[in-house]
Write a protein that holds these residues in place. Structure first.
Motif, PDB file in Angstrom:
ATOM      1  N   THR A 177       0.817  -1.217   0.000  1.00  0.00           N
ATOM      2  CA  THR A 177       0.000   0.000   0.000  1.00  0.00           C
ATOM      3  C   THR A 177       0.847   1.262   0.000  1.00  0.00           C
ATOM      4  OG1 THR A 177      -1.821  -1.122   1.136  1.00  0.00           O
ATOM      5  CG2 THR A 177      -1.779   1.274   1.255  1.00  0.00           C
ATOM      6  N   TYR A 178       1.851   1.343   0.872  1.00  0.00           N
ATOM      7  CA  TYR A 178       2.689   2.545   0.923  1.00  0.00           C
ATOM      8  C   TYR A 178       3.417   2.764  -0.398  1.00  0.00           C
ATOM      9  CZ  TYR A 178       6.853   5.345   1.589  1.00  0.00           C
ATOM     10  OH  TYR A 178       7.843   6.281   1.411  1.00  0.00           O
ATOM     11  N   ALA A 179       4.030   1.727  -0.936  1.00  0.00           N
ATOM     12  CA  ALA A 179       4.796   1.861  -2.177  1.00  0.00           C
ATOM     13  C   ALA A 179       3.903   2.301  -3.331  1.00  0.00           C
ATOM     14  CB  ALA A 179       5.477   0.533  -2.504  1.00  0.00           C
ATOM     15  N   VAL A 180       2.692   1.757  -3.422  1.00  0.00           N
ATOM     16  CA  VAL A 180       1.767   2.127  -4.493  1.00  0.00           C
ATOM     17  C   VAL A 180       1.289   3.562  -4.319  1.00  0.00           C
ATOM     18  CG1 VAL A 180      -0.475   1.616  -5.537  1.00  0.00           C
ATOM     19  CG2 VAL A 180       1.039  -0.259  -4.867  1.00  0.00           C
ATOM     20  N   ARG A 212       2.620  11.960   6.375  1.00  0.00           N
ATOM     21  CA  ARG A 212       1.871  10.841   5.805  1.00  0.00           C
ATOM     22  C   ARG A 212       1.121  10.092   6.900  1.00  0.00           C
ATOM     23  NH1 ARG A 212       1.383   7.717   1.263  1.00  0.00           N
ATOM     24  NH2 ARG A 212       2.824   9.096   0.136  1.00  0.00           N
ATOM     25  N   THR A 213      -0.163   9.834   6.642  1.00  0.00           N
ATOM     26  CA  THR A 213      -1.012   9.075   7.560  1.00  0.00           C
ATOM     27  C   THR A 213      -1.052   7.614   7.136  1.00  0.00           C
ATOM     28  OG1 THR A 213      -2.451  10.922   8.171  1.00  0.00           O
ATOM     29  CG2 THR A 213      -3.403   8.722   8.295  1.00  0.00           C
ATOM     30  N   GLY A 214      -0.992   6.732   8.114  1.00  0.00           N
ATOM     31  CA  GLY A 214      -1.157   5.309   7.852  1.00  0.00           C
ATOM     32  C   GLY A 214      -1.949   4.672   8.977  1.00  0.00           C
ATOM     33  N   PHE A 215      -2.907   3.824   8.635  1.00  0.00           N
ATOM     34  CA  PHE A 215      -3.660   3.134   9.687  1.00  0.00           C
ATOM     35  C   PHE A 215      -4.217   1.820   9.160  1.00  0.00           C
ATOM     36  CE2 PHE A 215      -6.810   5.966   7.700  1.00  0.00           C
ATOM     37  CZ  PHE A 215      -7.868   5.102   7.453  1.00  0.00           C
ATOM     38  N   GLN A 246       3.910  -1.216  16.482  1.00  0.00           N
ATOM     39  CA  GLN A 246       2.935  -0.438  15.736  1.00  0.00           C
ATOM     40  C   GLN A 246       2.811  -0.982  14.301  1.00  0.00           C
ATOM     41  OE1 GLN A 246       0.199   1.112  14.962  1.00  0.00           O
ATOM     42  NE2 GLN A 246       0.665   2.881  16.265  1.00  0.00           N
ATOM     43  N   ARG A 247       1.711  -1.676  14.019  1.00  0.00           N
ATOM     44  CA  ARG A 247       1.526  -2.285  12.700  1.00  0.00           C
ATOM     45  C   ARG A 247       1.362  -1.252  11.592  1.00  0.00           C
ATOM     46  NH1 ARG A 247      -2.719  -7.298  13.920  1.00  0.00           N
ATOM     47  NH2 ARG A 247      -1.663  -8.102  15.789  1.00  0.00           N
ATOM     48  N   ALA A 248       0.854  -0.078  11.941  1.00  0.00           N
ATOM     49  CA  ALA A 248       0.613   0.948  10.926  1.00  0.00           C
ATOM     50  C   ALA A 248       1.900   1.557  10.394  1.00  0.00           C
ATOM     51  CB  ALA A 248      -0.288   2.048  11.496  1.00  0.00           C
ATOM     52  N   ASP A 249       3.044   1.235  10.994  1.00  0.00           N
ATOM     53  CA  ASP A 249       4.324   1.774  10.532  1.00  0.00           C
ATOM     54  C   ASP A 249       4.599   1.375   9.090  1.00  0.00           C
ATOM     55  OD1 ASP A 249       6.510   3.358  11.044  1.00  0.00           O
ATOM     56  OD2 ASP A 249       7.776   1.699  11.710  1.00  0.00           O
ATOM     57  N   ILE A 250       4.058   0.252   8.646  1.00  0.00           N
ATOM     58  CA  ILE A 250       4.295  -0.232   7.283  1.00  0.00           C
ATOM     59  C   ILE A 250       3.597   0.635   6.238  1.00  0.00           C
ATOM     60  CG2 ILE A 250       2.291  -1.772   7.099  1.00  0.00           C
ATOM     61  CD1 ILE A 250       4.143  -3.880   5.893  1.00  0.00           C
ATOM     62  N   PHE A 251       2.652   1.481   6.669  1.00  0.00           N
ATOM     63  CA  PHE A 251       1.903   2.336   5.752  1.00  0.00           C
ATOM     64  C   PHE A 251       2.444   3.758   5.672  1.00  0.00           C
ATOM     65  CE2 PHE A 251      -1.347  -0.701   7.415  1.00  0.00           C
ATOM     66  CZ  PHE A 251      -1.498  -1.430   6.240  1.00  0.00           C
ATOM     67  N   THR A 252       3.489   4.082   6.422  1.00  0.00           N
ATOM     68  CA  THR A 252       3.962   5.468   6.473  1.00  0.00           C
ATOM     69  C   THR A 252       5.324   5.676   5.832  1.00  0.00           C
ATOM     70  OG1 THR A 252       4.940   5.135   8.674  1.00  0.00           O
ATOM     71  CG2 THR A 252       2.653   5.919   8.572  1.00  0.00           C
ATOM     72  N   LYS A 253       6.110   4.645   5.662  1.00  0.00           N
ATOM     73  CA  LYS A 253       7.463   4.812   5.139  1.00  0.00           C
ATOM     74  C   LYS A 253       8.013   3.478   4.650  1.00  0.00           C
ATOM     75  CE  LYS A 253       8.706   6.106   9.308  1.00  0.00           C
ATOM     76  NZ  LYS A 253       7.655   5.526  10.199  1.00  0.00           N
ATOM     77  N   GLY A 254       9.100   3.544   3.890  1.00  0.00           N
ATOM     78  CA  GLY A 254       9.795   2.339   3.493  1.00  0.00           C
ATOM     79  C   GLY A 254      10.611   1.803   4.657  1.00  0.00           C
ATOM     80  N   LEU A 255      10.482   0.520   4.945  1.00  0.00           N
ATOM     81  CA  LEU A 255      11.125  -0.086   6.109  1.00  0.00           C
ATOM     82  C   LEU A 255      12.253  -1.017   5.690  1.00  0.00           C
ATOM     83  CD1 LEU A 255       7.888  -1.055   8.111  1.00  0.00           C
ATOM     84  CD2 LEU A 255       9.248   1.035   8.333  1.00  0.00           C
TER      85      LEU A 255
END
Length: 627
Positions: free
Chosen positions: A408-411, A480-483, A603-612
């Motif tokens: 999701t984040y990358a797209v 950037r918001t991620g949830f 925090q699972r939402a971390d995957i939606f805010t930045k490249g890890l």
């Protein structure tokens, strides 16, 4: 100004009696070969001359389309431009040509007899349903072209399962205000489908998938619409005046939705939450979701589903009850009885993405995005144009929104540059494709826990583009918001997007993300509670459904709680816009929302805010996607 001769004009009579001049569509000899009188199926016969003609019209209801290369200096190009737009004949389908033949291919290929029998079956069905009446063609009529759409359905081993032929109208020639008005038709939200799949596992619900025979044709049509008679069946000087909606018409999906909605309501169904999902219907015993002409049914007992199907059949609809839900809108649904899990995959779509990107021979990677954010790259190299950027983005958005939250984040980051991509953005898309190549058969594994608790994980990346983007660009300081919202420990809603306003602190960015997540959480919780009576949840048990929001920023957590004195001079500037949800927390009510602190590394939402990094990405992916 171009002068139009009387021969190039035709007049369409409006409902109030006035006549409107419209550009006439020049008739060719092929157009004048009209087709057989269809009031008696016994008169159906195929003209050999028609069989050998080479004309194809691709209507708006045809599957995914792409541009076909052609000679732009062709003398016939002008005839293929209508009102400044390319004629649909310039488009070709991406689907398999062998299994989706044109009229000429079907009538001259090895499956000729099978497709011709399918044509006769289609026409007999339409005649039996009183779809039209045959009338004399008049100069004032706006007569739409007609076409055949063929589909060869196969078993997994490749053998032929069914020949399908569909008679369609050329909706691209419709005139707004003459033969169509409103066209919008709602479709079910995939959030609802995922929720019901989870509930079916937790509560042991029975399920069925229902298909409607000639679905659109069930719905009556209000406008006066005229269509050429089916190709291959001829009677000179005659056209069809439609009584019912036909595939290809712009208003057909809308007509069928309202027709189906009326039938469902007559059978005791109602929409519990029209603002959240207008395509969700519930009765006292059954839950039904609708996506155009695809319907899914859930109930605590299979007998209750059978009763609902019988009631719908009694309304005059022709239904085909298929097996328990195994696929929906291109998403394969696989159940594992050993651990009670459901796996959602879209392997076919991923293969199309890999093929479109041309990376079949490139090595796979382990993450979809690097740790360096994707920027506008204004001074970067221009795109090489080896693939259609917008088309690939569209496929990736459909993939991530249904079964692949891990991309999701990358797209989202790559989709920002659809209007003007650079070479670096193309490489970012190829990286996503290479990641998907290495995880081709993976998807979203729903392995629900025994309790129906709702958990919302919220995170924000404060001004994450600032060190990498042009400092004079206001976008570079946006956060950037991620949830992710989970039910029974399974994700049902997820999001990654830049915030609309510029946050001035980490706390403000986190609080803005929390407010955005609440906009999704609150109606979703109401949706779940409204389903309870129909899926066997006792009212007394509703109080056991806990709703917890997990926030890793202490400042945002403190500000969100319903305690006096939390709004300070430094935070009051966004109180009106973001504080709205505080009154919804209702700590003393029957269904309170609790906001708690969570450790950053959990925090699972971390995957939606930045490249890890690879290790952290895979750890969160395991928690979210189950693999």
């Amino acid at each position: 100004m171009t002068n139009t001769s009387k021969q190039d004009q035709q007049f369409v009579t409006m409902p109030d009696g006035t006549k409107v001049a419209v550009k006439a569509q020049r008739e060719t000899k092929k157009d004048r070969i009209t087709m057989a009188h269809l009031t008696s199926p016994s008169r159906i016969k195929l003209s050999e001359k028609d069989r050998m003609e080479t004309e194809e019209t691709i209507v708006s209801s045809h599957p995914t389309l792409k541009f076909k290369k052609m000679d732009l200096h062709s003398p016939d190009l002008d005839s293929l431009v209508i009102d400044g737009e390319l004629h649909p004949c310039l488009l070709t389908s991406k689907a398999s040509q062998a299994d989706n033949p044109t009229y000429e291919e079907a009538m001259n290929g090895p499956h000729r007899d099978g497709f011709f029998d399918a044509m006769k079956t289609e026409l007999k069905t339409l005649i039996d349903m009183d779809c039209w009446e045959v009338v004399e063609r008049l100069p004032s009529m706006n007569v739409l072209p007609s076409t055949w759409a063929f589909k060869l359905k196969r078993y997994p081993d490749g053998s032929v399962r069914k020949y399908k032929a569909r008679f369609c109208a050329g909706g691209h020639r419709q005139i707004e205000g003459v033969d169509f008005f409103e066209t919008f038709a709602p479709v079910v939200n995939w959030t609802t489908v995922r929720l019901l799949l989870i509930l079916s596992q937790v509560l042991g619900l029975a399920s069925q998938q229902v298909d409607y025979t000639a679905a659109f044709v069930h719905a009556p049509i209000q406008e006066e619409v005229y269509v050429q008679m089916p190709r291959g069946f001829s009677e000179p000087g005659k056209v069809l005046k439609l009584k019912r909606s036909l595939y290809g018409l712009k208003q057909s999906p809308r007509n069928f939705f309202h027709y189906l909605k009326g039938n469902l309501e007559s059978c005791g169904f109602r929409n519990p939450s029209p603002d959240t999902d207008p395509c969700l219907f519930v009765s006292d015993k059954v839950v039904c979701v609708v996506y155009v002409d695809d319907t899914l049914l859930w109930s605590p007992k299979s007998e209750w589903i059978d009763e609902a199907v019988s009631q719908l059949t009694a309304t005059g609809m022709t239904l085909e009850v298929e097996e328990s839900v195994a696929g929906f809108l291109g998403v394969h649904i696989e159940r594992d009885q050993r651990d009670g899990s459901i796996k959602l995959t879209q392997t076919g779509l991923i293969k199309r993405i890999i093929s479109a990107l041309g990376i079949e021979h490139e090595p796979a990677v382990q993450t979809p995005a690097t740790s360096i954010p994707l920027t506008k790259d204004l001074d970067g190299d221009p795109p090489d144009g080896s693939f259609n950027y917008a088309s690939v983005i569209g496929m990736l958005i459909y993939l991530q929104s249904n079964s692949r939250p891990d991309i999701t984040y990358a797209v989202s980051a790559a989709a920002r540059f659809t209007h003007s991509p650079k070479r670096s953005h193309e490489e970012a898309l190829k990286r996503i494709g290479r990641y998907l190549k290495g995880t081709l058969n993976e998807g979203l594994v729903l392995r629900p826990s025994e309790t129906l608790n709702i958990d919302c994980y919220v995170d924000a990346d404060f001004a994450g583009l600032w060190p990498h983007e042009d400092k004079s660009d206001p976008t570079c300081v946006k956060s950037r918001t991620g949830f992710a919202i989970c039910v029974a420990n399974c994700p049902v809603i997820w999001s990654s997007k830049l915030q609309g306003d510029i946050a001035t602190s980490t706390m403000e960015a986190e609080y803005s993300a929390l407010s955005s997540a609440m906009r999704e959480l609150l109606p979703f919780r109401e949706l779940l509670l409204s389903l309870a009576p129909s899926i066997g949840i006792e009212t007394s048990h509703l109080s056991t459904i806990r709703t917890t929001v997990h926030e890793d920023n202490a400042g945002a957590l403190s500000l969100a709680k319903l305690e006096p004195g939390r709004i300070t001079p430094r935070s009051k500037h966004y109180a009106v816009k973001l504080h709205w949800f505080r009154s919804k927390l209702d700590p003393g009510g029957p269904h309170p929302i609790v906001i708690v602190k969570i450790a950053t590394d959990l925090q699972r939402a971390d995957i939606f805010t930045k490249g890890l990094s690879r290790v952290k990405f895979q750890a969160i992916r395991k928690q979210l996607c189950g693999w």
